[in-house]
Enzyme design. Structure first.
Site, mmCIF file in Angstrom:
data_model
loop_
_atom_site.group_PDB
_atom_site.id
_atom_site.type_symbol
_atom_site.label_atom_id
_atom_site.label_comp_id
_atom_site.label_asym_id
_atom_site.label_seq_id
_atom_site.Cartn_x
_atom_site.Cartn_y
_atom_site.Cartn_z
ATOM 1 C CE LYS A 41 1.238 -17.455 -3.194
ATOM 2 N NZ LYS A 41 0.333 -18.614 -3.294
ATOM 3 C CG ASP A 53 -13.928 -6.533 1.838
ATOM 4 O OD1 ASP A 53 -13.611 -5.824 2.820
ATOM 5 O OD2 ASP A 53 -14.406 -6.068 0.788
ATOM 6 C CE1 TYR A 100 -3.714 -2.385 0.441
ATOM 7 C CE2 TYR A 100 -4.683 -0.346 1.239
ATOM 8 C CZ TYR A 100 -4.826 -1.628 0.767
ATOM 9 O OH TYR A 100 -6.086 -2.156 0.628
HETATM 10 C C1 IPM Z 1 -10.527 -0.878 3.928
HETATM 11 C C2 IPM Z 1 -10.746 -0.189 2.608
HETATM 12 C C3 IPM Z 1 -9.571 0.735 2.322
HETATM 13 C C4 IPM Z 1 -8.322 -0.127 2.209
HETATM 14 C C5 IPM Z 1 -9.738 1.642 1.083
HETATM 15 C C6 IPM Z 1 -11.002 2.455 1.138
HETATM 16 C C7 IPM Z 1 -8.538 2.547 0.908
HETATM 17 O O1 IPM Z 1 -10.958 -1.121 1.600
HETATM 18 O O2 IPM Z 1 -10.388 -0.167 4.939
HETATM 19 O O3 IPM Z 1 -10.516 -2.105 3.956
HETATM 20 O O4 IPM Z 1 -8.012 -0.634 1.130
HETATM 21 O O5 IPM Z 1 -7.645 -0.282 3.226
HETATM 22 MG MG MG Z 2 -11.107 -3.124 2.309
#
Ligand code: IPM
Ligand code: MG
Length: 361
Positions: free
Chosen positions: A192, A252, A141
């Site tokens: 990984k 998620d 990131y």
């Molecule tokens: C999360 C979101 C964020 C991330 C985005 C909105 C930048 O998906 O908090 O999981 O990727 O961390």
């Molecule tokens: Mg996210």
């Protein structure tokens, strides 16, 4: 003593869900004399529209001295064509990195009332209670270099860099082991390591840190397998420790075990416990302004704020109990609705939680 809470509703459904969490916090503030003061600020697209940047100086000045931050969500169609450096998401990433909020806790708990709302069989998910500890300020990131370049042969190439320093891995590993010690003393580090040097290094350092926590059973798992195991047999996990990118994806995935992504709160903490609290879901521009979003993830994030920044377990537990009571009262937003339940709006769900708080006070 007053405690300052910076409130950054952000974009899309952010304003709707944050309003409900504030309702709940305002009630407890009065009921328990918590001394909270709320101050609103802008982030994401909403900040870009006013200040021309998703993380303006005014917001930095608001969040830096604040004791805690409550955030809704960022992003939306309107800003998708902006340069990536000006996108709403950059505001959130800037906030996480400016405040050094490296430790992201994402609990996935199945409320028994929602077993039918999960897309998985009830016996797979019933009793689920796992904690994902996601590194939040490093990895691909934030790694440099990054961008799109033109190669010698004239072809364009997009590139990002996955990096983790030893100290970055050590500090998140310590967070995860300490959390595991307070839970079932089982920690699974996800990487990984069979392909990526950066995460092979991650595994090496996590193993070293693990020697300081002999009471915690440490295991390692490749991320592809972890994704599969999360939907095959999620109850094998207690605490999952993982990198920024893998944690984004796996959280998620884990959220759907609980019935809806609208149920998952999060805490993002720095070394001193200062924290930013937000639901793990996004700004859902497709349903924004309709008053149908599920505010429970944000309300549960407020509970995490009480627990982790203000060390007020009693107040945190009151919110969690009230959410449970609201679900017992059979009210459901559309994302967790099933037959026989009462379908309610975002604000009605917030009201139901406040009513539940009142009923027990
Ligand atoms: C999360 C979101 C964020 C991330 C985005 C909105 C930048 O998906 O908090 O999981 O990727 O961390
Ligand atoms: Mg996210």
């Amino acid at each position: 003593m007053t405690k300052k809470i910076a409130v950054l509703a952000g974009d899309g459904i952010g304003t709707e869900i944050v309003a409900e969490a504030i309702k709940v916090l305002e009630f407890l503030n009065a009921d328990m004399a918590l001394g909270f003061e709320f101050e609103n600020g802008l982030i994401g697209g909403a900040a870009y529209d006013v200040h021309g940047t998703p993380f303006p100086q005014q917001t930095i000045d608001l969040v830096t001295p604040a004791d805690a931050i409550l955030l809704g969500a960022v992003g939306g169609y309107k800003w998708e064509s902006l340069d990536i450096s000006m996108r709403p998401e950059k505001g959130l990433l800037g906030l996480r990195s400016t405040l050094n909020l490296f430790s992201n806790l994402r609990p996935a708990i199945l409320y028994p009332q929602l077993a039918a709302a999960s897309t998985l069989k009830p016996e797979i998910v019933s009793g689920l209670d796992l904690m994902i500890v996601r590194e939040l300020t490093g990895g691909i990131y934030f790694g440099q270099p990054r961008g799109v370049r033109v190669l010698e042969n004239g072809e364009r190439q997009g590139f990002n860099t996955a990096t983790y320093t030893e100290s970055e891995i050590r500090r998140i590993a310590h967070s995860a082991f300490k959390i595991a010690q307070k839970r079932n003393k089982k920690l699974c580090s996800v990487d990984k390591a069979n392909v990526l040097e950066c995460t092979e290094f991650w595994r090496e350092i996590v193993t070293e840190v693990g020697k300081e926590y002999p009471d915690v059973a440490l295991s390692h798992m490749y991320v592809d397998n972890a994704a599969m195991q999360l939907v095959r047999a999620p109850k094998q996990f207690d605490v999952i420790l993982t990198s920024n990118l893998f944690g984004d994806v796996l959280s998620d995935c884990a959220s759907m075990l609980t019935g809806s992504i609208g149920m998952l709160p999060s805490a993002s903490l720095n070394e001193t416990g200062k924290g930013m609290y937000e639901p793990i879901h996004g700004s859902a521009p497709d349903i924004a302004g309709k008053n149908i979003a599920n505010p429970l993830a944000t309300i549960l994030s407020a509970a995490m704020m009480l627990r982790y920044t203000f060390n007020n377990e009693a107040a945190a537990a009151r919110i969690e109990q009230a959410v449970n009571d609201a679900l017992d009262a059979n009210v459901r937003t559309v994302d967790i609705y099933s037959e026989g339940m009462t379908k309610v709006s975002c604000s009605e769900m917030g009201d139901a939680v406040v009513t539940a708080l009142k009923n027990r006070s």
